[in-house]
Design a protein around this motif. Structure first.
Motif, PDB file in Angstrom:
ATOM      1  N   THR A 183       7.375  16.181  41.735  1.00 14.12           N
ATOM      2  CA  THR A 183       7.690  17.011  42.897  1.00 14.12           C
ATOM      3  C   THR A 183       6.449  17.811  43.276  1.00 14.12           C
ATOM      4  OG1 THR A 183      10.015  17.189  42.265  1.00 14.12           O
ATOM      5  CG2 THR A 183       9.172  18.841  43.797  1.00 14.12           C
ATOM      6  N   LEU A 184       5.890  17.506  44.445  1.00 13.25           N
ATOM      7  CA  LEU A 184       4.688  18.155  44.945  1.00 13.25           C
ATOM      8  C   LEU A 184       5.030  18.924  46.210  1.00 13.25           C
ATOM      9  CD1 LEU A 184       2.659  14.900  44.613  1.00 13.25           C
ATOM     10  CD2 LEU A 184       2.044  16.949  43.330  1.00 13.25           C
ATOM     11  N   PHE A 185       4.441  20.097  46.398  1.00 11.49           N
ATOM     12  CA  PHE A 185       4.772  20.842  47.606  1.00 11.49           C
ATOM     13  C   PHE A 185       3.650  21.768  48.053  1.00 11.49           C
ATOM     14  CE2 PHE A 185       6.296  23.286  44.043  1.00 11.49           C
ATOM     15  CZ  PHE A 185       6.235  24.622  44.392  1.00 11.49           C
ATOM     16  N   LEU A 186       3.727  22.090  49.338  1.00 12.52           N
ATOM     17  CA  LEU A 186       2.805  23.012  49.990  1.00 12.52           C
ATOM     18  C   LEU A 186       3.594  24.192  50.524  1.00 12.52           C
ATOM     19  CD1 LEU A 186       0.888  20.433  52.235  1.00 12.52           C
ATOM     20  CD2 LEU A 186       0.081  21.369  50.054  1.00 12.52           C
ATOM     21  N   VAL A 187       2.999  25.368  50.507  1.00 15.61           N
ATOM     22  CA  VAL A 187       3.610  26.541  51.128  1.00 15.61           C
ATOM     23  C   VAL A 187       2.567  27.211  52.019  1.00 15.61           C
ATOM     24  CG1 VAL A 187       5.291  26.949  49.292  1.00 15.61           C
ATOM     25  CG2 VAL A 187       3.031  27.994  49.132  1.00 15.61           C
ATOM     26  N   ASP A 188       3.045  27.862  53.059  1.00 17.01           N
ATOM     27  CA  ASP A 188       2.120  28.578  53.939  1.00 17.01           C
ATOM     28  C   ASP A 188       1.617  29.865  53.305  1.00 17.01           C
ATOM     29  OD1 ASP A 188       2.160  26.670  55.875  1.00 17.01           O
ATOM     30  OD2 ASP A 188       3.444  27.762  57.266  1.00 17.01           O
ATOM     31  N   SER A 189       2.431  30.432  52.394  1.00 15.60           N
ATOM     32  CA  SER A 189       2.045  31.660  51.702  1.00 15.60           C
ATOM     33  C   SER A 189       2.603  31.631  50.290  1.00 15.60           C
ATOM     34  CB  SER A 189       2.576  32.888  52.437  1.00 15.60           C
ATOM     35  OG  SER A 189       2.400  34.058  51.648  1.00 15.60           O
ATOM     36  N   LEU A 190       1.807  32.070  49.318  1.00 20.83           N
ATOM     37  CA  LEU A 190       2.270  32.152  47.938  1.00 20.83           C
ATOM     38  C   LEU A 190       3.043  33.432  47.661  1.00 20.83           C
ATOM     39  CD1 LEU A 190      -0.919  30.853  46.088  1.00 20.83           C
ATOM     40  CD2 LEU A 190       1.252  29.660  46.323  1.00 20.83           C
ATOM     41  N   ASP A 191       3.107  34.335  48.638  1.00 20.51           N
ATOM     42  CA  ASP A 191       3.725  35.637  48.400  1.00 20.51           C
ATOM     43  C   ASP A 191       5.187  35.524  47.995  1.00 20.51           C
ATOM     44  OD1 ASP A 191       1.354  36.889  48.956  1.00 20.51           O
ATOM     45  OD2 ASP A 191       1.886  37.403  51.023  1.00 20.51           O
ATOM     46  N   HIS A 192       5.928  34.603  48.622  1.00 19.19           N
ATOM     47  CA  HIS A 192       7.358  34.486  48.319  1.00 19.19           C
ATOM     48  C   HIS A 192       7.573  34.039  46.870  1.00 19.19           C
ATOM     49  CE1 HIS A 192       8.154  34.996  52.586  1.00 19.19           C
ATOM     50  NE2 HIS A 192       7.278  34.040  52.840  1.00 19.19           N
ATOM     51  N   LEU A 193       6.771  33.081  46.407  1.00 16.81           N
ATOM     52  CA  LEU A 193       6.895  32.629  45.021  1.00 16.81           C
ATOM     53  C   LEU A 193       6.485  33.731  44.054  1.00 16.81           C
ATOM     54  CD1 LEU A 193       5.403  29.048  45.385  1.00 16.81           C
ATOM     55  CD2 LEU A 193       7.750  29.580  44.756  1.00 16.81           C
ATOM     56  N   ARG A 194       5.437  34.477  44.404  1.00 17.49           N
ATOM     57  CA  ARG A 194       4.990  35.550  43.514  1.00 17.49           C
ATOM     58  C   ARG A 194       6.026  36.652  43.408  1.00 17.49           C
ATOM     59  NH1 ARG A 194       3.026  40.086  44.882  1.00 17.49           N
ATOM     60  NH2 ARG A 194       2.503  39.397  46.989  1.00 17.49           N
ATOM     61  N   ARG A 195       6.604  37.065  44.560  1.00 16.49           N
ATOM     62  CA  ARG A 195       7.606  38.129  44.535  1.00 16.49           C
ATOM     63  C   ARG A 195       8.848  37.713  43.760  1.00 16.49           C
ATOM     64  NH1 ARG A 195       6.232  39.267  50.151  1.00 16.49           N
ATOM     65  NH2 ARG A 195       7.989  37.969  50.790  1.00 16.49           N
ATOM     66  N   GLY A 196       9.188  36.427  43.853  1.00 15.62           N
ATOM     67  CA  GLY A 196      10.361  35.939  43.137  1.00 15.62           C
ATOM     68  C   GLY A 196      10.113  35.667  41.671  1.00 15.62           C
ATOM     69  N   GLY A 197       8.875  35.892  41.210  1.00 18.99           N
ATOM     70  CA  GLY A 197       8.561  35.694  39.809  1.00 18.99           C
ATOM     71  C   GLY A 197       8.398  34.234  39.421  1.00 18.99           C
ATOM     72  N   ARG A 198       8.312  33.332  40.400  1.00 19.47           N
ATOM     73  CA  ARG A 198       8.172  31.903  40.089  1.00 19.47           C
ATOM     74  C   ARG A 198       6.728  31.477  39.969  1.00 19.47           C
ATOM     75  NH1 ARG A 198      13.265  33.828  40.684  1.00 19.47           N
ATOM     76  NH2 ARG A 198      14.777  32.206  40.176  1.00 19.47           N
ATOM     77  N   LEU A 199       5.791  32.356  40.302  1.00 17.68           N
ATOM     78  CA  LEU A 199       4.368  32.038  40.221  1.00 17.68           C
ATOM     79  C   LEU A 199       3.653  33.283  39.729  1.00 17.68           C
ATOM     80  CD1 LEU A 199       2.419  29.648  41.093  1.00 17.68           C
ATOM     81  CD2 LEU A 199       1.970  31.005  43.131  1.00 17.68           C
ATOM     82  N   SER A 200       2.692  33.098  38.853  1.00 15.99           N
ATOM     83  CA  SER A 200       1.987  34.255  38.315  1.00 15.99           C
ATOM     84  C   SER A 200       1.184  34.946  39.403  1.00 15.99           C
ATOM     85  CB  SER A 200       1.050  33.822  37.189  1.00 15.99           C
ATOM     86  OG  SER A 200      -0.044  33.094  37.706  1.00 15.99           O
ATOM     87  N   GLY A 297       7.765  26.993  56.606  1.00 19.53           N
ATOM     88  CA  GLY A 297       6.596  26.120  56.639  1.00 19.53           C
ATOM     89  C   GLY A 297       6.412  25.293  55.388  1.00 19.53           C
ATOM     90  N   ALA A 298       7.236  25.533  54.357  1.00 17.66           N
ATOM     91  CA  ALA A 298       7.105  24.775  53.118  1.00 17.66           C
ATOM     92  C   ALA A 298       7.386  23.294  53.362  1.00 17.66           C
ATOM     93  CB  ALA A 298       8.066  25.323  52.066  1.00 17.66           C
ATOM     94  N   LEU A 299       6.652  22.453  52.659  1.00 14.93           N
ATOM     95  CA  LEU A 299       6.830  21.002  52.749  1.00 14.93           C
ATOM     96  C   LEU A 299       6.710  20.427  51.346  1.00 14.93           C
ATOM     97  CD1 LEU A 299       7.020  18.581  54.876  1.00 14.93           C
ATOM     98  CD2 LEU A 299       4.579  18.313  54.430  1.00 14.93           C
ATOM     99  N   ALA A 300       7.649  19.569  50.968  1.00 18.29           N
ATOM    100  CA  ALA A 300       7.641  18.987  49.620  1.00 18.29           C
ATOM    101  C   ALA A 300       7.867  17.490  49.695  1.00 18.29           C
ATOM    102  CB  ALA A 300       8.736  19.622  48.760  1.00 18.29           C
ATOM    103  N   VAL A 301       7.277  16.772  48.752  1.00 20.99           N
ATOM    104  CA  VAL A 301       7.529  15.339  48.582  1.00 20.99           C
ATOM    105  C   VAL A 301       7.952  15.109  47.142  1.00 20.99           C
ATOM    106  CG1 VAL A 301       6.575  13.007  48.643  1.00 20.99           C
ATOM    107  CG2 VAL A 301       5.860  14.690  50.356  1.00 20.99           C
ATOM    108  N   VAL A 302       9.056  14.393  46.984  1.00 21.27           N
ATOM    109  CA  VAL A 302       9.594  14.060  45.672  1.00 21.27           C
ATOM    110  C   VAL A 302       9.581  12.550  45.506  1.00 21.27           C
ATOM    111  CG1 VAL A 302      11.642  14.123  44.188  1.00 21.27           C
ATOM    112  CG2 VAL A 302      11.099  16.084  45.661  1.00 21.27           C
ATOM    113  N   VAL A 303       9.093  12.078  44.363  1.00 17.31           N
ATOM    114  CA  VAL A 303       9.219  10.664  44.017  1.00 17.31           C
ATOM    115  C   VAL A 303       9.878  10.581  42.641  1.00 17.31           C
ATOM    116  CG1 VAL A 303       7.292   9.836  45.412  1.00 17.31           C
ATOM    117  CG2 VAL A 303       6.856  10.627  43.090  1.00 17.31           C
ATOM    118  N   ALA A 304      10.799   9.639  42.489  1.00 17.12           N
ATOM    119  CA  ALA A 304      11.468   9.416  41.217  1.00 17.12           C
ATOM    120  C   ALA A 304      11.629   7.922  41.014  1.00 17.12           C
ATOM    121  CB  ALA A 304      12.829  10.116  41.181  1.00 17.12           C
TER     122      ALA A 304
END
Length: 311
Positions: A183-200, A297-304
């Motif tokens: 699972t690969l993804f792009l975000v327009d801003s890392l702030d949302h992941l950081r505030r949610g504690g999902r990214l250091s 603006g998030a975009l993700a691609v999943v391959v399985a």
């Protein structure tokens, strides 16, 4: 992973004077709303009853909203765009208990409950707690992933259940497909992941300080920074190249594209993937809960990889 052999299951004979009715699966599959399943919710090969979905919650100033029931991804994008601060919450064990009771009443003899990574949410633990009080055995599976990587695993598990496989086999199939995924993804801003504690904070600051577009991946159950690219278009090119590289190494890949408020970009990405892979990806909005963490603006691609397994 070598899967257990599906047991033989004989159908009970129809009573005289009645029409024979095919029994439903004795094992049923439950997942959660971060699986981003498209409608209709059936297995990739169309077999059997699809997974039962228990919703996570988006928490806003006006209360908690069950995703897919009370709030949509588009509403999440609108609220974030309007400056609202959103958080999320896992389902309480009572929600899983209600789903398990309903399936038991419908004839299920065992349940396999497949959920997003325990490193990202307590959802799998809530399923475990509910399973301990269930009237039928429940096997909880931590997929260690999310989105359609989780969704494909749950769909494949449901197809195994519909084919008459036992709970051990169904749970093993879910874990196998989830482990095969990328699972690969792009975000327009890392702030949302950081505030949610999902990214250091360090990783978030690194991306911002260098003025780059980070490519992120679900790896070992968590979110990892894979590569930093200078522009949005270059980041998309690289993300698609990585997805194709992963898919080319799989024997029977399935591909999904997710987005939050970026439908045109998602369709473009899907078209480019289709031309390079010869298969049409599934395109769905990312779930409302995932969208609250990834941001508009998030975009993700999943391959399985479905591999050589046949139900």
């Amino acid at each position: 992973m070598r899967l257990p052999r599906p047991p033989f299951r004989a159908s009970a004979p129809a009573r005289p004077g009645t029409d024979a009715v095919a029994p439903g699966p004795l094992v049923r599959v439950v997942t959660d709303s971060t699986a981003c399943l498209p409608e209709p919710r059936t297995a990739p090969d169309g077999a059997g009853a699809g997974p039962v979905v228990v919703p996570l919650r988006v928490v806003a100033a006006d209360g908690e909203h069950r995703e897919g029931v009370d709030i949509t991804p588009a509403e999440v994008a609108r609220r974030i765009g309007a400056g609202q601060r959103l958080t999320t919450s896992q389902p309480p064990p009572a929600d899983f208990s209600a789903a398990y009771r309903a399936l038991a009443a419908d004839g299920a003899r065992a349940i396999v409950s497949v959920h997003l990574s325990a490193a990202l949410s307590g959802t799998a633990q809530a399923a475990v707690q509910a399973g301990q009080r269930s009237m039928v055995p429940v096997r909880a599976v931590d997929s260690r992933t999310v989105a359609m990587a989780l969704g494909t695993a749950a769909q494949e598990a449901a197809a195994c259940a519909a084919a008459g496989c036992d709970a051990e086999h169904v749970a093993a199939r879910a874990a196998e497909v989830a482990a095969s995924s990328r699972t690969l993804f792009l975000v327009d801003s890392l702030d949302h992941l950081r505030r949610g504690g999902r990214l250091s904070a360090g990783a978030a600051a690194l991306g911002t300080a260098l003025g780059v577009r980070p490519i992120l991946e679900i790896r070992d159950g968590g979110i990892d920074l894979v590569q930093r690219v200078r522009t949005r278009s270059a980041a998309l090119d690289r993300l698609l190249a990585l997805a194709v590289e992963h898919a080319d190494a799989m024997s029977r890949p399935v591909v999904a594209v997710h987005h939050l408020g970026a439908a045109e970009r998602a369709e473009e990405a899907a078209a480019r993937l289709a031309s390079r892979l010869g298969a049409e990806p599934v395109v769905t909005p990312v779930s409302a809960v995932l969208g609250a963490h990834a941001g508009p603006g998030a975009l993700a691609v999943v391959v399985a990889d479905l591999g050589t397994h046949r139900h």
